[in-house]
Motif scaffolding. Structure first.
Motif, PDB file in Angstrom:
ATOM      1  N   ASP A   1      69.103   2.342  28.979  1.00 33.64           N
ATOM      2  CA  ASP A   1      68.309   1.390  28.195  1.00 33.64           C
ATOM      3  C   ASP A   1      66.880   1.251  28.709  1.00 33.64           C
ATOM      4  N   TYR A   2      66.659   1.531  30.000  1.00 35.15           N
ATOM      5  CA  TYR A   2      65.362   1.226  30.597  1.00 35.15           C
ATOM      6  C   TYR A   2      64.703   2.411  31.301  1.00 35.15           C
ATOM      7  N   ILE A   3      65.419   3.484  31.527  1.00 38.89           N
ATOM      8  CA  ILE A   3      64.923   4.550  32.388  1.00 38.89           C
ATOM      9  C   ILE A   3      63.672   5.231  31.815  1.00 38.89           C
ATOM     10  N   ASP A   4      63.569   5.350  30.506  1.00 38.98           N
ATOM     11  CA  ASP A   4      62.390   6.000  29.916  1.00 38.98           C
ATOM     12  C   ASP A   4      61.099   5.284  30.312  1.00 38.98           C
TER      13      ASP A   4
ATOM     14  N   ASP B   1      79.067   8.050  32.250  1.00 43.72           N
ATOM     15  CA  ASP B   1      79.284   8.448  30.859  1.00 43.72           C
ATOM     16  C   ASP B   1      78.143   8.101  29.907  1.00 43.72           C
ATOM     17  N   ASP B   2      76.945   7.776  30.389  1.00 47.62           N
ATOM     18  CA  ASP B   2      75.893   7.398  29.449  1.00 47.62           C
ATOM     19  C   ASP B   2      74.822   8.485  29.392  1.00 47.62           C
ATOM     20  N   LEU B   3      73.660   8.150  28.836  1.00 44.90           N
ATOM     21  CA  LEU B   3      72.619   9.141  28.591  1.00 44.90           C
ATOM     22  C   LEU B   3      71.572   9.213  29.702  1.00 44.90           C
ATOM     23  N   THR B   4      71.820   8.579  30.829  1.00 48.10           N
ATOM     24  CA  THR B   4      70.822   8.550  31.889  1.00 48.10           C
ATOM     25  C   THR B   4      70.410   9.953  32.314  1.00 48.10           C
ATOM     26  N   ARG B   5      71.388  10.812  32.583  1.00 50.30           N
ATOM     27  CA  ARG B   5      71.063  12.161  33.065  1.00 50.30           C
ATOM     28  C   ARG B   5      70.303  12.957  32.009  1.00 50.30           C
TER      29      ARG B   5
ATOM     30  N   ASP C   1      64.805   0.091  36.322  1.00 46.60           N
ATOM     31  CA  ASP C   1      64.498  -0.766  35.183  1.00 46.60           C
ATOM     32  C   ASP C   1      63.164  -1.496  35.285  1.00 46.60           C
ATOM     33  N   ASP C   2      62.326  -1.140  36.270  1.00 48.49           N
ATOM     34  CA  ASP C   2      60.998  -1.732  36.371  1.00 48.49           C
ATOM     35  C   ASP C   2      59.985  -0.892  35.593  1.00 48.49           C
ATOM     36  N   ARG C   3      58.731  -1.340  35.610  1.00 44.18           N
ATOM     37  CA  ARG C   3      57.617  -0.514  35.135  1.00 44.18           C
ATOM     38  C   ARG C   3      56.510  -0.591  36.172  1.00 44.18           C
ATOM     39  N   TRP C   4      56.234   0.536  36.790  1.00 45.15           N
ATOM     40  CA  TRP C   4      55.188   0.582  37.802  1.00 45.15           C
ATOM     41  C   TRP C   4      53.824   0.425  37.151  1.00 45.15           C
TER      42      TRP C   4
END
Length: 328
Positions: free
Chosen positions: A32-35, A59-63, A111-114
């Motif tokens: 949900d947040y990695i992008d 099992d999610d789309l992170t990779r 899940d942060d934003r630099w």
């Protein structure tokens, strides 16, 4: 439209530039947040970085999202590895063990934003220190949609081993270590994993300060710290949050955390200065005592938290025997 790799972009050199920062990103169900986080890394004004992602997701789309990001970067700049699937702290410790020697290292949450100058500020602050140095910064607390709420506290009391033993102050999501400090962490990682430390950033503050590293806490915020229901650690800047954390000193879990940290440090005490090794031994002895004797021993060691109320609560908890859980 899917971005294709730019095959005209040269691959990274085998020998990284001296001020390359190796970013250690631990992920778990971060789709949900990695992008947002990855995009903020790509937007850094300091261009010399590498990224190692250790993923615990089953099992999610992170990779898939990490691989998509990697495809648009120079060859070798992004590396994806399997995590140990033992929780966030063990994942970060695993990353430390996998990190290359002789490089600056930076912890990174999913899940942060630099902010664009995050790495640049850290590299500039660390570059004047030939010995070990540990940089951290304030953050901007934000809601789930990254709308800013407030800035976190800037600590006023010295950031020393006598503080680190009893309080975590160098936020992991902002922490950057120069090469000598990173080497110290890598040497102590096995002990931390075996001891089951609860918080990698607290342990890192303890070990680097104990080894005599320079502590740098930047008053300029480095990132947007997203708060959401799945946050590993919540904000600690409100009156209610600070009251809860003071109350945690009387909870049994705090004694367990101290015990795990102390086991890890005792096993790595050869990395500490002689003065701090003696303080550590006194701290371990104090934790085995009961009642007022424990509080008196902690007081004689000069231990403190960042507020007077927090320090008083620490001594009170020791006096009531609340720090005795599973001590080494």
């Amino acid at each position: 439209m899917q971005t294709q790799p730019d095959h005209n972009t040269p691959a990274l050199p085998d020998q990284d530039l001296p001020q390359t920062v190796v970013i250690l990103l631990a992920t778990y169900r971060g789709e949900d947040y990695i992008d947002t986080q990855l995009d903020s890394i790509a937007a850094q004004s300091h261009p010399h970085w590498r990224l190692i992602v250790s993923d615990d997701s089953p099992d999610d789309l992170t990779r898939e999202k990490v691989r998509h990001f990697s495809a648009g970067r120079p060859a070798g700049q992004v590396q994806l590895i399997d995590g140990p699937r033992k929780g966030a702290t063990q994942n970060f410790l695993h990353l430390l063990q996998q990190a290359p020697e002789g490089q600056m290292l930076a912890f990174c949450d999913q899940d942060d934003r630099w902010l664009p100058e995050k790495l640049a500020h850290a590299v500039k602050a660390l570059s004047s220190h030939p010995g070990p140095a540990h940089y951290a910064a304030r953050t901007i607390v934000a809601d789930e949609n990254l709308n800013p709420i407030t800035e976190t506290r800037h600590f006023r009391r010295p950031l020393t081993f006598r503080n680190a033993l009893v309080q975590a102050c160098m936020a992991g999501n902002t922490s950057v270590f120069n090469a000598p400090a990173a080497s110290i962490l890598k040497q102590g990682t096995g002990s931390a994993r075996d001891a089951g430390v609860i918080s990698h950033d607290w342990w890192a503050y303890q070990l680097t300060s104990g080894a005599g590293a320079t502590m740098i806490h930047d008053a300029t915020p480095a990132l947007l710290y997203r708060q959401h229901p799945q946050s590993e650690m919540g904000r600690n800047d409100t009156a209610g949050a600070m009251a809860r954390r003071v109350g945690m000193l009387f909870a049994g879990d705090y004694g367990d955390w101290l015990a795990a940290n102390t086991r890890a440090l005792l096993d790595s005490q050869h990395l500490l200065t002689s003065e701090n090794a003696a303080t550590l031994q006194g701290f371990a002895d104090a934790l085995r005592q009961r009642g007022p004797g424990s509080a008196a021993s902690l007081w004689r060691l000069g231990l403190y938290r960042q507020t007077k109320i927090g320090t008083a609560a620490l001594f009170a908890a020791a006096g009531f025997g609340r720090l005795l859980r599973n001590q080494p």
